[in-house]
Design a protein around this motif. Structure first.
Motif, mmCIF file in Angstrom:
data_model
loop_
_atom_site.group_PDB
_atom_site.id
_atom_site.type_symbol
_atom_site.label_atom_id
_atom_site.label_comp_id
_atom_site.label_asym_id
_atom_site.label_seq_id
_atom_site.Cartn_x
_atom_site.Cartn_y
_atom_site.Cartn_z
ATOM 1 N N ILE A 288 -45.368 -79.662 -5.827
ATOM 2 C CA ILE A 288 -45.897 -78.278 -6.161
ATOM 3 C C ILE A 288 -47.303 -79.031 -5.406
ATOM 4 C CG2 ILE A 288 -46.968 -76.603 -7.557
ATOM 5 C CD1 ILE A 288 -43.854 -76.720 -8.000
ATOM 6 N N ILE A 289 -48.131 -77.897 -4.089
ATOM 7 C CA ILE A 289 -49.209 -77.999 -3.726
ATOM 8 C C ILE A 289 -50.374 -77.251 -4.413
ATOM 9 C CG2 ILE A 289 -51.184 -78.726 -1.666
ATOM 10 C CD1 ILE A 289 -48.476 -79.855 -0.381
ATOM 11 N N LYS A 290 -51.330 -77.505 -5.373
ATOM 12 C CA LYS A 290 -51.894 -75.801 -5.291
ATOM 13 C C LYS A 290 -52.951 -76.059 -4.627
ATOM 14 C CE LYS A 290 -54.919 -74.467 -9.603
ATOM 15 N NZ LYS A 290 -55.817 -73.803 -9.314
ATOM 16 N N LEU A 291 -53.354 -74.682 -5.139
ATOM 17 C CA LEU A 291 -54.546 -73.867 -3.779
ATOM 18 C C LEU A 291 -54.205 -72.701 -4.556
ATOM 19 C CD1 LEU A 291 -52.029 -72.969 -0.048
ATOM 20 C CD2 LEU A 291 -54.383 -74.493 -0.931
ATOM 21 N N ASN A 292 -56.247 -72.421 -4.170
ATOM 22 C CA ASN A 292 -56.685 -71.296 -4.777
ATOM 23 C C ASN A 292 -56.864 -69.974 -4.314
ATOM 24 O OD1 ASN A 292 -57.022 -72.710 -7.224
ATOM 25 N ND2 ASN A 292 -58.445 -74.180 -5.773
ATOM 26 N N GLY A 293 -56.167 -69.481 -2.956
ATOM 27 C CA GLY A 293 -56.354 -68.127 -2.149
ATOM 28 C C GLY A 293 -56.077 -68.715 -1.159
ATOM 29 N N SER A 294 -55.195 -67.237 -0.318
ATOM 30 C CA SER A 294 -55.146 -67.374 0.924
ATOM 31 C C SER A 294 -53.311 -68.187 0.637
ATOM 32 C CB SER A 294 -55.518 -67.657 2.624
ATOM 33 O OG SER A 294 -56.717 -67.114 2.121
ATOM 34 N N ILE A 295 -52.934 -68.378 -0.207
ATOM 35 C CA ILE A 295 -51.296 -68.677 -0.448
ATOM 36 C C ILE A 295 -50.364 -68.315 1.061
ATOM 37 C CG2 ILE A 295 -49.841 -69.353 -2.120
ATOM 38 C CD1 ILE A 295 -52.502 -69.181 -2.877
ATOM 39 N N GLU A 296 -50.824 -67.199 0.907
ATOM 40 C CA GLU A 296 -49.411 -66.976 2.654
ATOM 41 C C GLU A 296 -49.168 -67.694 3.714
ATOM 42 O OE1 GLU A 296 -50.046 -63.570 -0.018
ATOM 43 O OE2 GLU A 296 -51.571 -64.512 1.162
ATOM 44 N N ILE A 297 -50.385 -68.441 4.034
ATOM 45 C CA ILE A 297 -51.146 -69.533 4.972
ATOM 46 C C ILE A 297 -50.269 -70.173 5.428
ATOM 47 C CG2 ILE A 297 -52.998 -70.673 4.422
ATOM 48 C CD1 ILE A 297 -53.875 -70.031 6.983
ATOM 49 N N ALA A 298 -49.912 -70.961 3.867
ATOM 50 C CA ALA A 298 -49.497 -72.449 3.389
ATOM 51 C C ALA A 298 -48.460 -72.715 5.222
ATOM 52 C CB ALA A 298 -49.333 -72.898 1.963
ATOM 53 N N PRO A 299 -46.962 -71.727 4.651
ATOM 54 C CA PRO A 299 -46.112 -71.977 5.090
ATOM 55 C C PRO A 299 -45.741 -71.387 7.092
ATOM 56 C CG PRO A 299 -45.263 -70.500 3.500
ATOM 57 C CD PRO A 299 -46.701 -70.329 3.571
ATOM 58 N N ILE A 300 -47.289 -71.236 6.952
ATOM 59 C CA ILE A 300 -47.340 -70.851 8.326
ATOM 60 C C ILE A 300 -47.865 -71.660 9.344
ATOM 61 C CG2 ILE A 300 -48.857 -69.387 9.893
ATOM 62 C CD1 ILE A 300 -48.820 -67.194 7.939
ATOM 63 N N ILE A 301 -48.403 -72.680 8.645
ATOM 64 C CA ILE A 301 -49.379 -73.597 9.287
ATOM 65 C C ILE A 301 -48.832 -75.309 9.032
ATOM 66 C CG2 ILE A 301 -51.833 -72.503 9.437
ATOM 67 C CD1 ILE A 301 -52.499 -74.264 6.905
ATOM 68 N N GLY A 302 -47.690 -74.820 8.059
ATOM 69 C CA GLY A 302 -46.696 -75.734 8.441
ATOM 70 C C GLY A 302 -46.969 -76.912 6.884
ATOM 71 N N LEU A 303 -47.851 -76.701 6.273
ATOM 72 C CA LEU A 303 -48.095 -77.344 4.578
ATOM 73 C C LEU A 303 -47.055 -77.421 3.687
ATOM 74 C CD1 LEU A 303 -50.629 -78.410 3.394
ATOM 75 C CD2 LEU A 303 -50.695 -76.198 1.882
ATOM 76 N N ALA B 76 -41.419 -67.228 -1.821
ATOM 77 C CA ALA B 76 -40.996 -66.637 -0.367
ATOM 78 C C ALA B 76 -41.657 -67.506 0.915
ATOM 79 C CB ALA B 76 -42.219 -65.360 0.020
ATOM 80 N N GLY B 77 -41.234 -67.564 1.933
ATOM 81 C CA GLY B 77 -42.057 -68.890 3.144
ATOM 82 C C GLY B 77 -40.735 -67.740 4.356
ATOM 83 N N LEU B 78 -41.363 -68.516 5.409
ATOM 84 C CA LEU B 78 -40.645 -68.269 6.792
ATOM 85 C C LEU B 78 -39.222 -67.752 6.020
ATOM 86 C CD1 LEU B 78 -42.992 -70.534 8.847
ATOM 87 C CD2 LEU B 78 -43.457 -67.839 8.814
ATOM 88 N N PRO B 79 -39.293 -66.259 7.679
ATOM 89 C CA PRO B 79 -37.477 -65.849 7.474
ATOM 90 C C PRO B 79 -36.751 -66.908 8.476
ATOM 91 C CG PRO B 79 -39.069 -64.608 9.344
ATOM 92 C CD PRO B 79 -40.015 -65.808 8.404
ATOM 93 N N ASP B 80 -35.349 -66.752 8.053
ATOM 94 C CA ASP B 80 -34.115 -68.160 7.989
ATOM 95 C C ASP B 80 -34.692 -69.712 8.460
ATOM 96 O OD1 ASP B 80 -32.930 -65.071 8.944
ATOM 97 O OD2 ASP B 80 -33.749 -65.089 10.742
ATOM 98 N N THR B 81 -35.511 -69.662 7.399
ATOM 99 C CA THR B 81 -35.719 -71.197 7.363
ATOM 100 C C THR B 81 -35.140 -72.532 6.007
ATOM 101 O OG1 THR B 81 -38.038 -70.887 6.064
ATOM 102 C CG2 THR B 81 -37.474 -71.352 8.034
ATOM 103 N N ALA C 121 -46.624 -74.233 -1.625
ATOM 104 C CA ALA C 121 -47.818 -73.954 -2.573
ATOM 105 C C ALA C 121 -48.224 -72.746 -3.727
ATOM 106 C CB ALA C 121 -48.332 -73.742 -1.063
ATOM 107 N N THR C 122 -48.835 -73.347 -4.574
ATOM 108 C CA THR C 122 -48.632 -71.862 -4.907
ATOM 109 C C THR C 122 -50.423 -71.697 -6.095
ATOM 110 O OG1 THR C 122 -47.609 -70.750 -7.571
ATOM 111 C CG2 THR C 122 -47.754 -73.230 -6.896
#
Length: 208
Positions: A134-149, A99-104, A114-115
């Motif tokens: 691959i960037i491993k995150l442990n929580g709030s994965i959804e924030i990664a594309p929003i903040i540009g990570l 998943a990711g931001l729309p139209d990108t 991120a996963t």
């Protein structure tokens, strides 16, 4: 008779698995569902339950501190533990998706993902012929594309509501996930009759 030790994840899988065990005829105490203990003894059924984080269940089973366990297929794919998979319980349905931001578009140079599931994500993109970081995150994965990570995320999707609430869209469906009954290979040999009996009883519930 030696008690059978079962590792179970806390949360939704635990709740659904308890219903299945009761439907299979196991006499679990009424307060079982609400227990905050990490180890629960059920002497009348000669059972002992270890409540663990989902990712830890296959580890407990592989190392023999639990004879059997209930684990999501996502965890099985990620952890790749040496355990026997006995039965698809067909509970806790969900799936892994990109998943990711729309139209990108994904960055052409070293796109980042991120996963919580680095092994699954790496395998998936490798099979697609795509090289990613691959960037491993442990929580709030959804924030990664929003903040540009990252360009995309790989995460569990149940209803899709969390993605929608965070302004994300699904791009690829990777694999369907349900919970599985798993066993330690040595326990399966030494306690074959008891484990087979539980498997058979649960299978009858699965098949209605």
């Amino acid at each position: 008779m030696k008690e059978l030790t079962i590792a179970m994840p806390k949360g939704r899988i635990f709740e659904e698995a308890v219903v299945m065990l009761k439907e299979a005829g196991y006499n679990l105490p009424p307060e079982f569902d609400d227990s905050r203990k990490l180890i629960i003894e059920v002497p009348e059924e000669n059972l002992r339950f270890i409540l663990a984080k989902p990712m830890d269940v296959p580890t407990y089973v592989e190392h023999g501190v639990a004879d059997i366990g209930i684990a999501g297929k996502d965890v099985m794919l990620e952890e790749e533990r040496h355990v026997y998979e006995l039965l698809d319980l067909k509970i806790s349905h969900c799936y892994l998706a990109v998943a990711g931001l729309p139209d990108t578009e994904m960055n052409e140079v070293a796109p980042r993902i991120a996963t919580k599931y680095p092994n699954v994500a790496s395998s998936y993109f490798r099979e697609q012929g795509e090289q990613v970081e691959i960037i491993k995150l442990n929580g709030s994965i959804e924030i990664a594309p929003i903040i540009g990570l990252t360009d995309r995320i790989v995460d569990i999707v149940s209803t899709g509501r969390t993605l929608k609430e965070n302004g994300l869209v699904e791009y690829k469906h990777i694999v369907d996930i349900t919970s599985r009954l798993i066993a330690n290979p040595v326990s399966y040999r030494l306690m074959h009759d008891r484990i087979s009996e539980m498997t058979d009883r649960l299978e009858k519930v699965v098949n209605g």
